[in-house]
Write an enzyme that holds these catalytic residues in place. Structure first.
Site, short mmCIF file in Angstrom:
data_model
loop_
_atom_site.label_atom_id
_atom_site.label_comp_id
_atom_site.label_asym_id
_atom_site.label_seq_id
_atom_site.Cartn_x
_atom_site.Cartn_y
_atom_site.Cartn_z
N ALA A 119 -6.36 1.10 -2.07
CA ALA A 119 -7.89 1.39 -2.45
C ALA A 119 -8.74 2.39 -1.72
O ALA A 119 -8.33 2.52 -0.42
CB ALA A 119 -8.70 0.08 -2.46
N GLY B 6 -3.20 -1.61 -1.22
CA GLY B 6 -3.24 -1.75 -2.83
C GLY B 6 -2.10 -1.04 -3.08
O GLY B 6 -1.44 -1.51 -4.21
N GLU C 81 0.73 -3.43 -2.88
CA GLU C 81 0.44 -4.59 -3.97
C GLU C 81 0.98 -4.08 -5.47
O GLU C 81 1.29 -4.65 -6.29
CB GLU C 81 -0.74 -5.08 -3.98
CG GLU C 81 -1.24 -5.92 -2.57
CD GLU C 81 -2.66 -5.98 -2.31
OE1 GLU C 81 -3.19 -6.96 -1.80
OE2 GLU C 81 -3.43 -5.12 -2.68
N GLU D 47 -5.56 -3.89 5.89
CA GLU D 47 -7.04 -4.27 5.47
C GLU D 47 -7.71 -4.69 7.07
O GLU D 47 -8.73 -4.38 7.14
CB GLU D 47 -6.87 -5.23 4.50
CG GLU D 47 -6.45 -4.73 2.99
CD GLU D 47 -5.14 -4.65 2.70
OE1 GLU D 47 -4.79 -4.44 1.68
OE2 GLU D 47 -4.13 -4.90 3.83
#
Length: 213
Positions: A22, A68, A71, A91
């Site tokens: 992200a 992300g 993921e 993260e």
């Protein structure tokens, strides 16, 4: 819903990364409500739709997949990875936690120890370790070409058999289990004579005469 589509390949336009995750600048100014109620939940809705797609999906991980991006790769049914690509959940280095199933779907696919290694300690997972863990099906110098070869092969199979097998596996793996079980049940009942009779009786405003067939 396009029956002409027999398989989906997920890959990247940029050779530098499969997906770096992200955009930090996009979420850094969000307040708690916006971040949790919209950013995280919207991401889940998108990724869940990909994970539960009825078509078989293949991720071609030609370069790093972080946060992300990892993921995102986890939504595919099968993954092919370049030898020098790595996987990570970075993260904690920027003060947040995985938000798009990194601590949920990835636990089922990679297992608790490896997810802890990445999410808590910031360690990267190599292609070799990802292969040994079963997260990737193969390591390839050209993951995109390998992914399309897999897509072509699965396209020779019965699309209905592939779809139903995916539903059954997802039900066992608790990937939207309730919907998968009900979809399978609906597929069994819709062709029945009882369903035809029940609908006809409703339309004709009479008592149905079910045969059990």
């Amino acid at each position: 819903r396009d029956d002409a589509v027999r398989a989906v390949v997920i890959t990247a336009e940029d050779s530098k990364a499969f997906c770096a995750g992200a955009d930090i600048l996009a979420w850094s100014e969000l307040n708690a409500a916006e971040f949790s109620r919209h950013w995280v939940r919207d991401g889940h809705r998108i990724f869940d739709r990909l994970a539960r797609l009825s078509k078989p999906t293949i991720a071609a991980i030609g370069a790093h997949a972080f946060g992300g991006g990892l993921e995102f790769a986890a939504t595919a049914d099968i993954r092919v990875m370049a030898p020098k690509a790595t996987l990570a959940l970075p993260e904690a280095a920027v003060g947040i936690v995985p938000g798009w199933s990194g601590t949920q779907r990835l636990i089922r696919l990679l297992g608790e120890p490896l997810v802890k290694e990445m999410a808590l300690f910031g360690r990267r997972l190599s292609a070799e370790r990802a292969l040994a863990a079963g997260f990737v099906a193969e390591i390839s110098e050209d993951p995109t070409a390998s992914a399309f070869a897999i897509a072509e092969e699965v396209s020779t199979k019965s699309p209905r058999s592939v779809e139903v097998a995916k539903y059954m596996i997802h039900a066992a793996a608790d990937e939207d289990r309730g919907a998968m079980i009900e979809a399978l049940g609906a597929g069994m009942i819709v062709p029945s004579e009882d369903k035809t009779e029940g609908v006809a009786a409703f339309r004709e405003k009479r008592k149905p005469n079910f045969s059990g067939k």
